[in-house]
Scaffold this motif. Structure first.
Motif, PDB file in Angstrom:
ATOM      1  N   TRP A 124       5.242  23.350 -15.944  1.00  0.00           N
ATOM      2  CA  TRP A 124       4.439  23.144 -15.065  1.00  0.00           C
ATOM      3  C   TRP A 124       3.450  22.308 -14.414  1.00  0.00           C
ATOM      4  N   LEU A 125       2.587  22.354 -16.099  1.00  0.00           N
ATOM      5  CA  LEU A 125       1.423  21.598 -14.958  1.00  0.00           C
ATOM      6  C   LEU A 125       1.387  20.272 -15.636  1.00  0.00           C
ATOM      7  N   PRO A 126       2.067  19.510 -16.327  1.00  0.00           N
ATOM      8  CA  PRO A 126       1.904  18.109 -16.469  1.00  0.00           C
ATOM      9  C   PRO A 126       2.832  17.837 -15.265  1.00  0.00           C
ATOM     10  N   VAL A 127       3.827  18.675 -14.825  1.00  0.00           N
ATOM     11  CA  VAL A 127       4.701  18.378 -13.941  1.00  0.00           C
ATOM     12  C   VAL A 127       3.826  18.756 -12.332  1.00  0.00           C
ATOM     13  N   ALA A 128       3.014  18.947 -12.313  1.00  0.00           N
ATOM     14  CA  ALA A 128       2.273  19.114 -10.928  1.00  0.00           C
ATOM     15  C   ALA A 128       1.282  18.245 -11.248  1.00  0.00           C
ATOM     16  N   ALA A 129       0.799  17.663 -12.035  1.00  0.00           N
ATOM     17  CA  ALA A 129      -0.356  16.358 -12.257  1.00  0.00           C
ATOM     18  C   ALA A 129       0.205  14.812 -11.539  1.00  0.00           C
ATOM     19  N   VAL A 130       2.322  14.888 -12.379  1.00  0.00           N
ATOM     20  CA  VAL A 130       2.477  13.956 -12.347  1.00  0.00           C
ATOM     21  C   VAL A 130       2.611  13.545 -10.633  1.00  0.00           C
ATOM     22  N   LEU A 131       2.824  14.754 -10.065  1.00  0.00           N
ATOM     23  CA  LEU A 131       3.222  15.455  -8.170  1.00  0.00           C
ATOM     24  C   LEU A 131       2.320  15.292  -7.435  1.00  0.00           C
ATOM     25  N   THR A 132       0.859  15.004  -8.299  1.00  0.00           N
ATOM     26  CA  THR A 132       0.141  15.054  -7.297  1.00  0.00           C
ATOM     27  C   THR A 132      -0.944  13.202  -7.695  1.00  0.00           C
ATOM     28  N   VAL A 133      -0.302  12.342  -8.561  1.00  0.00           N
ATOM     29  CA  VAL A 133      -0.482  11.011  -8.760  1.00  0.00           C
ATOM     30  C   VAL A 133       0.487  10.516  -7.640  1.00  0.00           C
ATOM     31  N   VAL A 134       2.101  11.509  -7.677  1.00  0.00           N
ATOM     32  CA  VAL A 134       2.321  10.464  -6.835  1.00  0.00           C
ATOM     33  C   VAL A 134       2.180  10.369  -5.413  1.00  0.00           C
ATOM     34  N   ALA A 135       1.703  11.911  -4.900  1.00  0.00           N
ATOM     35  CA  ALA A 135       1.357  11.385  -3.683  1.00  0.00           C
ATOM     36  C   ALA A 135       0.192  10.757  -3.308  1.00  0.00           C
ATOM     37  N   ARG A 136      -1.128  10.415  -3.881  1.00  0.00           N
ATOM     38  CA  ARG A 136      -1.511   9.911  -4.158  1.00  0.00           C
ATOM     39  C   ARG A 136      -1.445   8.457  -3.861  1.00  0.00           C
ATOM     40  N   VAL A 137      -0.542   7.616  -5.119  1.00  0.00           N
ATOM     41  CA  VAL A 137       0.020   6.905  -4.635  1.00  0.00           C
ATOM     42  C   VAL A 137       0.781   6.429  -3.372  1.00  0.00           C
ATOM     43  N   TYR A 138       1.278   7.173  -3.105  1.00  0.00           N
ATOM     44  CA  TYR A 138       2.046   7.570  -1.376  1.00  0.00           C
ATOM     45  C   TYR A 138       1.176   7.042  -0.244  1.00  0.00           C
ATOM     46  N   VAL A 139       0.278   7.597  -0.152  1.00  0.00           N
ATOM     47  CA  VAL A 139      -1.104   7.668   0.156  1.00  0.00           C
ATOM     48  C   VAL A 139      -1.593   6.151   0.343  1.00  0.00           C
ATOM     49  N   ILE A 140      -1.718   6.044  -0.390  1.00  0.00           N
ATOM     50  CA  ILE A 140      -2.700   4.576  -0.712  1.00  0.00           C
ATOM     51  C   ILE A 140      -1.384   3.138   0.315  1.00  0.00           C
ATOM     52  N   ARG A 141      -0.925   3.456  -0.778  1.00  0.00           N
ATOM     53  CA  ARG A 141       0.290   2.217  -0.604  1.00  0.00           C
ATOM     54  C   ARG A 141       0.844   2.902   1.282  1.00  0.00           C
ATOM     55  N   LYS A 142       0.871   3.897   1.584  1.00  0.00           N
ATOM     56  CA  LYS A 142       0.956   3.859   3.177  1.00  0.00           C
ATOM     57  C   LYS A 142      -0.349   2.833   3.987  1.00  0.00           C
ATOM     58  N   ARG A 143      -1.122   3.575   3.422  1.00  0.00           N
ATOM     59  CA  ARG A 143      -2.120   3.444   4.342  1.00  0.00           C
ATOM     60  C   ARG A 143      -2.469   1.703   4.863  1.00  0.00           C
ATOM     61  N   ALA A 144      -2.075   1.286   2.907  1.00  0.00           N
ATOM     62  CA  ALA A 144      -2.373  -0.787   2.564  1.00  0.00           C
ATOM     63  C   ALA A 144      -1.141  -1.145   4.294  1.00  0.00           C
ATOM     64  N   ALA A 145       0.151   0.327   4.214  1.00  0.00           N
ATOM     65  CA  ALA A 145       1.179  -0.597   4.427  1.00  0.00           C
ATOM     66  C   ALA A 145       0.877  -1.057   6.017  1.00  0.00           C
ATOM     67  N   ASP A 146      -0.087   0.202   6.501  1.00  0.00           N
ATOM     68  CA  ASP A 146       0.010   0.227   8.026  1.00  0.00           C
ATOM     69  C   ASP A 146      -0.652   0.155   8.964  1.00  0.00           C
ATOM     70  N   THR A 147      -2.135  -0.661   7.362  1.00  0.00           N
ATOM     71  CA  THR A 147      -3.254  -1.988   7.779  1.00  0.00           C
ATOM     72  C   THR A 147      -2.289  -3.203   8.063  1.00  0.00           C
ATOM     73  N   VAL A 148      -2.013  -3.109   7.381  1.00  0.00           N
ATOM     74  CA  VAL A 148      -1.242  -4.718   7.139  1.00  0.00           C
ATOM     75  C   VAL A 148      -0.460  -4.830   8.066  1.00  0.00           C
ATOM     76  N   THR A 149      -0.111  -4.191   8.497  1.00  0.00           N
ATOM     77  CA  THR A 149       1.639  -3.758   9.862  1.00  0.00           C
ATOM     78  C   THR A 149       0.167  -3.816  11.327  1.00  0.00           C
ATOM     79  N   GLY A 150      -0.453  -3.319  11.212  1.00  0.00           N
ATOM     80  CA  GLY A 150      -1.986  -3.518  12.871  1.00  0.00           C
ATOM     81  C   GLY A 150      -2.134  -4.447  12.632  1.00  0.00           C
ATOM     82  N   GLU A 151      -2.790  -5.219  10.992  1.00  0.00           N
ATOM     83  CA  GLU A 151      -3.695  -6.671  11.324  1.00  0.00           C
ATOM     84  C   GLU A 151      -2.585  -7.679  12.300  1.00  0.00           C
ATOM     85  N   ASP A 152      -1.566  -8.132  11.543  1.00  0.00           N
ATOM     86  CA  ASP A 152      -0.037  -8.270  12.137  1.00  0.00           C
ATOM     87  C   ASP A 152       0.346  -8.296  13.381  1.00  0.00           C
ATOM     88  N   ALA A 153       0.372  -7.082  13.988  1.00  0.00           N
ATOM     89  CA  ALA A 153       0.521  -7.199  15.286  1.00  0.00           C
ATOM     90  C   ALA A 153      -1.178  -7.905  16.257  1.00  0.00           C
TER      91      ALA A 153
END
Length: 253
Positions: A215-244
């Protein structure tokens, strides 16, 4: 990260409140079972391991062990998805007993002679030749099972509760933030990681440390995936806002 379902739940105040209650319930159930069942969870197992052989065949359920010869009258084999194997045994005196055991266990032949171990009126083991198969009536270390259940419910329940409380605290914004959605998605991921981890340790699904090691390695991978999702989503939202707003970020044509 369960973006669509997580977003839909967190957009609705009613759904968020209901999900919050589910998260609290998961945590409460896991903690309650761990606190009440784990301390004495190995009592029956210890009693079984310490039980002496009965001096004679017991006429009623007894704390001693007794072995008896049986003949396999019928057997129903099942795969792991459908449930345990079912075995029907008959004794020399015509006694008929039905029992089940893990579907990964041995396959007996109809008409085969086996030795059954009886304890407290239960058929706990079946022996044939050099191997012994425990039945589903054999006592087990319930501490490990309860703690594994807590591993499934408590981390995911805490994350669900946190995501919903976070969202309810920021009802003024129209949509949940990427962090909220990622937290909800991570909660779902951890729940299923805990649910399926025992399947990857074969017949040692009751071993807490082996399950935790999966369970622990899977939990660690899922946590990293969650963090990457947040970073990419925020970056995409920032670009969208700037373009708007007609802003061209540095380095972009």
């Amino acid at each position: 990260m369960a973006h669509v379902s997580g977003t839909r739940i967190l957009r609705s105040t009613g759904a968020t409140v209901l999900t919050l209650l589910v998260g609290v319930g998961l945590v409460a159930l896991g903690v309650l079972l761990a606190a009440t069942e784990a301390p004495g969870g190995a009592r029956d197992l210890r009693a079984y391991e310490a039980a002496a052989r009965c001096p004679a065949a017991p006429s009623a359920p007894a704390d001693c062990r007794w072995t008896q010869e049986f003949t396999v009258a019928d057997m129903i084999l099942r795969n792991s998805r459908r449930g345990p194997n079912r075995l029907v045994l008959t004794g020399a005196d015509g006694t008929r007993r039905e029992t089940t055991y893990d579907s990964g266990g041995p396959v007996f032949e109809k008409g085969e002679r086996v030795t059954g171990t009886l304890w407290r009126g239960l058929l706990t083991e079946i022996s044939s030749g050099d191997f012994t198969q425990q039945t589903d009536d054999a006592p087990a270390d319930m501490r490990a099972r309860v703690l594994i259940f807590a591993l499934v419910t408590v981390p995911s329940g805490l994350l669900v509760t946190a995501a919903c409380a976070w969202r309810l605290g920021r009802r003024a914004i129209p949509d949940p933030t990427p962090g909220m959605v990622a937290t909800m998605g991570l909660a779902v991921g951890l729940f299923f990681a805990g649910l399926f981890s025992p399947l990857f340790v074969g017949g040692r699904g009751d071993d807490l440390w082996r399950v935790a090691a999966v369970w622990l390695p899977v939990a660690a991978v899922l946590t990293v995936v969650a963090r990457v999702y947040v970073i990419r989503k925020r970056a995409a939202d920032t670009v969208t806002g700037e373009d708007a707003h007609g802003v061209t970020p540095a380095g972009r044509p």
